[in-house]
Each structure stands twice: as C-alpha cells, then as structure tokens.
Scaffold this active site. Structure first.
Site, PDB file in Angstrom:
ATOM      1  N   GLU A   1       0.844  -1.203   0.000  1.00  0.00           N
ATOM      2  CA  GLU A   1       0.000   0.000   0.000  1.00  0.00           C
ATOM      3  C   GLU A   1       0.872   1.243   0.000  1.00  0.00           C
ATOM      4  O   GLU A   1       1.862   1.326   0.737  1.00  0.00           O
ATOM      5  CB  GLU A   1      -0.912   0.013   1.231  1.00  0.00           C
ATOM      6  CG  GLU A   1      -2.184  -0.781   1.024  1.00  0.00           C
ATOM      7  CD  GLU A   1      -3.104  -0.730   2.233  1.00  0.00           C
ATOM      8  OE1 GLU A   1      -2.693  -0.196   3.276  1.00  0.00           O
ATOM      9  OE2 GLU A   1      -4.223  -1.232   2.121  1.00  0.00           O
TER      10      GLU A   1
ATOM     11  N   ASP B   1      -9.913   8.490 -22.732  1.00  0.00           N
ATOM     12  CA  ASP B   1      -9.864   7.084 -22.344  1.00  0.00           C
ATOM     13  C   ASP B   1      -9.412   6.304 -23.582  1.00  0.00           C
ATOM     14  O   ASP B   1     -10.188   6.083 -24.501  1.00  0.00           O
ATOM     15  CB  ASP B   1     -11.260   6.661 -21.888  1.00  0.00           C
ATOM     16  CG  ASP B   1     -11.328   5.197 -21.495  1.00  0.00           C
ATOM     17  OD1 ASP B   1     -10.371   4.458 -21.794  1.00  0.00           O
ATOM     18  OD2 ASP B   1     -12.345   4.800 -20.902  1.00  0.00           O
TER      19      ASP B   1
ATOM     20  N   THR C   1      -6.547   0.808 -20.430  1.00  0.00           N
ATOM     21  CA  THR C   1      -6.337  -0.557 -19.958  1.00  0.00           C
ATOM     22  C   THR C   1      -4.990  -1.008 -20.493  1.00  0.00           C
ATOM     23  O   THR C   1      -4.414  -0.369 -21.383  1.00  0.00           O
ATOM     24  CB  THR C   1      -7.408  -1.534 -20.494  1.00  0.00           C
ATOM     25  OG1 THR C   1      -7.327  -1.533 -21.922  1.00  0.00           O
ATOM     26  CG2 THR C   1      -8.806  -1.122 -20.058  1.00  0.00           C
TER      27      THR C   1
ATOM     28  N   LYS D   1      -5.907  -4.684 -23.823  1.00  0.00           N
ATOM     29  CA  LYS D   1      -6.584  -4.706 -25.123  1.00  0.00           C
ATOM     30  C   LYS D   1      -5.515  -4.675 -26.217  1.00  0.00           C
ATOM     31  O   LYS D   1      -4.682  -5.571 -26.244  1.00  0.00           O
ATOM     32  CB  LYS D   1      -7.600  -3.579 -25.172  1.00  0.00           C
ATOM     33  CG  LYS D   1      -8.711  -3.805 -24.109  1.00  0.00           C
ATOM     34  CD  LYS D   1      -9.806  -2.767 -24.117  1.00  0.00           C
ATOM     35  CE  LYS D   1     -10.803  -3.078 -23.008  1.00  0.00           C
ATOM     36  NZ  LYS D   1     -11.851  -2.043 -22.883  1.00  0.00           N
TER      37      LYS D   1
ATOM     38  N   ARG E   1      -4.116  -8.035 -17.551  1.00  0.00           N
ATOM     39  CA  ARG E   1      -5.383  -7.351 -17.310  1.00  0.00           C
ATOM     40  C   ARG E   1      -5.163  -6.237 -16.287  1.00  0.00           C
ATOM     41  O   ARG E   1      -4.747  -6.498 -15.164  1.00  0.00           O
ATOM     42  CB  ARG E   1      -6.379  -8.382 -16.752  1.00  0.00           C
ATOM     43  CG  ARG E   1      -7.806  -7.974 -16.722  1.00  0.00           C
ATOM     44  CD  ARG E   1      -8.673  -9.193 -16.885  1.00  0.00           C
ATOM     45  NE  ARG E   1      -8.564  -9.647 -18.252  1.00  0.00           N
ATOM     46  CZ  ARG E   1      -9.360  -9.198 -19.236  1.00  0.00           C
ATOM     47  NH1 ARG E   1     -10.297  -8.332 -18.993  1.00  0.00           N
ATOM     48  NH2 ARG E   1      -9.206  -9.651 -20.457  1.00  0.00           N
TER      49      ARG E   1
HETATM   50  C1  LIG Z   1     -12.638  -1.708 -21.826  1.00  0.00           C
HETATM   51  C2  LIG Z   1     -12.840  -0.286 -21.547  1.00  0.00           C
HETATM   52  C3  LIG Z   1     -12.832   0.209 -20.237  1.00  0.00           C
HETATM   53  C4  LIG Z   1     -12.877  -0.665 -19.014  1.00  0.00           C
HETATM   54  O1  LIG Z   1     -11.849  -1.495 -18.819  1.00  0.00           O
HETATM   55  P1  LIG Z   1     -11.985  -2.692 -17.749  1.00  0.00           P
HETATM   56  O2  LIG Z   1     -10.590  -3.145 -17.626  1.00  0.00           O
HETATM   57  O3  LIG Z   1     -12.926  -3.687 -18.348  1.00  0.00           O
HETATM   58  O4  LIG Z   1     -12.520  -2.115 -16.484  1.00  0.00           O
HETATM   59  C5  LIG Z   1     -12.910   1.580 -20.057  1.00  0.00           C
HETATM   60  N1  LIG Z   1     -13.020   2.402 -21.092  1.00  0.00           N
HETATM   61  C6  LIG Z   1     -13.071   1.966 -22.359  1.00  0.00           C
HETATM   62  C7  LIG Z   1     -13.205   2.959 -23.478  1.00  0.00           C
HETATM   63  C8  LIG Z   1     -13.007   0.609 -22.632  1.00  0.00           C
HETATM   64  O5  LIG Z   1     -13.106   0.174 -23.903  1.00  0.00           O
END
Ligand SMILES: *Cc1c(COP(=O)(O)O)cnc(C)c1O
Length: 421
Positions: free
Chosen positions: A64, A208, A234, A237, A243
């Site tokens: 932490e 994002d 993330t 992807k 993850r």
């Molecule tokens: C996949 C995604 C998220 C969320 O990611 P998680 O790891 O599933 O919580 C947030 N924003 C966008 C644009 C996404 O495509």
C-alpha cells in the site's frame, strides 16, 4: 531459476493435485482459445513473459502506498518494479506522470473523477449507445449516478462523432470534465478538436484510450497525451499486456490522481500485475510490436473491405483502427442472431448496438469485430479474406445446418494452423 524456483515443471502438477477441477477448467479454456477464432475487439493474447510475471510470487507482497512511501516494509524490490513500469509508460506515451496501480480500466476512470470532480459535478462523455463506455456516465454505472452526466453521439448519416453537438452541449451544460474515447467507434477521434472545446468551455479534458493504447504506443494512432489533462487506459486490449489499467497525466495533477487511486479508491496494489505491466510496456517499445500493430491495422482494413465487398454495411464505411462495426439491418439478421450463429462455427464476436439502433441492448443490430487476437496468432490479409468469407457464409446459411458444419471445419483448420502460443 535455481534453488528458489517456484515455476518449474511441477508447477502445473501443483494445481492438478490441489484443485483438479480448476486445472481442468483452465485446460478447457486453453483449448477453447486455441480452437476458436477470437474476434472480440477488446481481447488479445498476452505473451508468455507477461503470463509468467502475472503468475509470480510478486502476488504475495503487500505494498500500500507508492514507491519509497509505502505502509509496509520489505518493498524495495516491488518499488523497483513499479518505478520501472511508470518510467516505461511515461516514455512510451510521452507523459509527465504515470500511475500504474488501477486494477482495471473502470477504476482508472473512476479515479480521475474522484481526483478532479465533486459528486454532482457534470461530465460530458460519449453515449454508451453510440459506442461510449459505461464509465463515461451511463445511468447503470456509478459514474452516471454520482455525477450529472450528459452525452454526445455520432452523426446519423456519417456515423462520425458530431463535434458541433459536443461543442454546443459543452457550451450549454458547462461540464467540469469532457471525456473522449470509446469502446465501439472504429475511427480516429479528433482529440485536438475536443481539447479546443474543453479549453473554450473551461472543462478538464480526459481521454480514455483503453482500446487503442497499443496503436498509440506504436505511433500508428494520434496520441492524446499532449492534448489532454489526463489519459486513462487498460493494459490488456491492443496493448497486449496483463489485465489492468493505468493513468497518465500532467505533472500538476499527479498528486491528486495518486491520492484518488490510493487511498481514495483502492487498497494494496497488485504488484504481480504491475510488474507484468512493466514487461508489456517494454515489449511495446520493440520493432516487433510496431510491426504487430501495423498488421493489426492492415488486417482490420482488409476484413472491413471484404465484408463490404460481400455487401455488408460497415458503420462509417471502414475503420482507422483494429475495430469494425457491422450494421446488420440490411441483412435481415440481428446482432444476437449473428453472435449465436458465429458461435456455432467457432467464431467468437460480440453483438453490439449500432448508433440509433432500433433493437434493444440485448438484441442489437450490430456486430463488433476486432483483429488484435487473430493478428497475435500470426494471421495476415489472406486469412482475413478467408475469415470475411466464413463470416458471410455463416450468416447466409442460418437455414442450412450442413453449410455451418463445413464452415466450422474451415475455422478449426485455420485455428490449428495458427496456434496461440
Ligand atoms: C474496456 C474499456 C474500459 C474498461 O476497462 P476494464 O478493464 O474492463 O474495467 C474503459 N473504457 C473503455 C473505453 C473501454 O473500452
């Protein structure tokens, strides 16, 4: 690895002996991943190095806090791992500050809101029904309940984000935060236009980049980092890491962002995942990774083209990214039916709302496809042409089970020709 080895030949047996049920489930999932064509745009195949670190003894450590400022002793090595992850993320995207602790993309977004907003402040994000993400203010998400959420969408004719609408909404509702980024939008987003609107209306600007981070890291997609106050992502992807999530921001917001992640939202960071993020960021600096992302784009363009050649309507008329959104209305089939049919032949894809979708969210009129996984398996344009044909034949032969059997065999052959590891 010497005397202290924990990951040796026996490690798989350890699981087999302790929990044969889970061992068998993993075995089956491996077989599923191996023997099916994965076209879900948000998935990828992490490297063996990433898997090794994510499954390592780093999971044992509580840490932490932040490097050199922890609430636990014995953090000298995990500190080094987290510092490496931050440095690499900053170098990769040209950012002044990185926080690599968010457990996933959704908590990364929430951390930004906690850092920059008060409950009840207004936010302006892309409509979920037009390709935005739940965490950009959808009513089902906490982000739509704790904040006053407004949404912009795409132009009905072009399928492109309606920047005039973004601006007029921003001028009208004066959001504290404007969010760009999407989960089902196949085109480049004009980050600089968004930044201009945010500047004009006195809003914070967040991007994002969860879906396109890998393309950005490779220099094949506009980088929002110089234009946005904060960028979230993330790691699993297109970026092809473990993850997880991370946040990039300007130096002046670093303290607020760090405080929002911990202690604001999370407890102990997942040090095994953070170290695996560092590995993924390192992999993303290599020429092989750039070549991979080029192929992801090329494959998506070829798949979109072949489907258009077969007469499918591709939303926006193509793609700039790894993602394709099919509008199935002219084919007389729903997204749900298409997903189920493809599933029968071993092709995994997800039904997806198209903008202004007449069907409800559980049925939809669209199908979202992506090329990150098949490209990680080594497939190229020739295979994309084959996949396009197999998708077409599957959707055409819903009344002819014999045809589906034939397609299924071809899918299976393709998968065994391109093993996932
Ligand atoms: C996949 C995604 C998220 C969320 O990611 P998680 O790891 O599933 O919580 C947030 N924003 C966008 C644009 C996404 O495509």
């Amino acid at each position: 690895m010497g005397r202290l080895s924990y990951q040796d030949k026996d490690s798989t047996d350890a699981l087999g002996q302790t929990d044969p049920e889970i061992a068998a489930i993993i075995e089956k999932e491996l077989l599923r991943q191996q023997s099916r064509l994965e076209l879900i745009a948000s998935e990828n195949i992490a490297s063996r190095a990433v898997l090794q670190v994510q499954g390592s003894i780093l999971t044992n450590k509580y840490a932490e806090g932040y490097p050199k400022a922890r609430y636990y002793g014995g953090c000298e090595y995990v500190d080094a791992a987290e510092e490496l992850a931050c440095r690499r993320a900053m170098a990769l995207f040209g950012a002044e500050h990185a926080n690599v602790q968010p457990h996933a993309g959704a908590p990364a977004n929430l951390a930004v809101y906690v850092a920059l907003l008060k409950p009840g402040d207004s936010i302006l994000g892309m409509d979920l029904a037009h390709g935005g993400h739940l965490t950009h203010g959808a009513p089902a998400s906490i982000t739509g309940r704790y904040y006053r959420a407004y949404s912009y969408g795409v132009d009905r004719a072009s399928g492109l984000i309606d920047l005039d609408q973004v601006r007029s909404l921003a001028l009208k509702v004066r959001p504290r935060l404007i969010i760009a980024g999407a989960s089902a939008y196949p085109r480049h987003i004009d980050f600089s236009a968004f930044a201009g609107i945010a500047h004009e209306t006195g809003a914070f600007f967040m991007v994002d980049m969860a879906h396109v981070a890998g393309l950005i890291a490779a220099g094949l997609h506009p980088n929002p980092v110089p234009l946005a106050h904060v960028v979230t992502s993330t790691t699993h992807k297109t970026l092809r890491g473990p993850r997880g999530g991370f946040i990039l921001c300007r130096r002046e917001y670093a303290a607020a962002i760090d405080k929002a992640v911990f202690p604001g939202l999370q407890g102990g960071p997942l040090m095994h995942v953070i170290a695996a993020k560092a590995v993924a960021f390192k992999e993303a600096q290599t020429p092989e990774f750039i070549a991979y992302q080029k192929k992801v784009l090329e494959n998506a363009a070829v798949l979109a083209q072949i489907l258009m050649d077969y007469g499918y309507h591709v939303v926006t008329g193509g793609t700039d990214t790894h993602m394709i959104l099919l509008d199935l209305r002219s084919r007389g089939i729903t997204g749900l039916e298409a997903e189920r049919l493809l599933d029968q032949v071993g092709i995994t894809a997800n039904k997806n709302a198209i903008p202004f979708d007449p069907q409800n969210r559980r049925v939809t009129s669209g199908l979202r496809l992506g090329t990150p996984v098949v490209t990680s398996r080594g497939m190229g344009p020739q295979e994309m042409e084959l996949i396009g044909r197999l998708i077409h034949e599957t959707l055409e032969s819903r009344h002819y089970p014999g045809n589906l059997e034939r397609v299924k065999k071809q899918v299976s052959q393709l998968c065994s020709d391109f093993p996932i590891y």
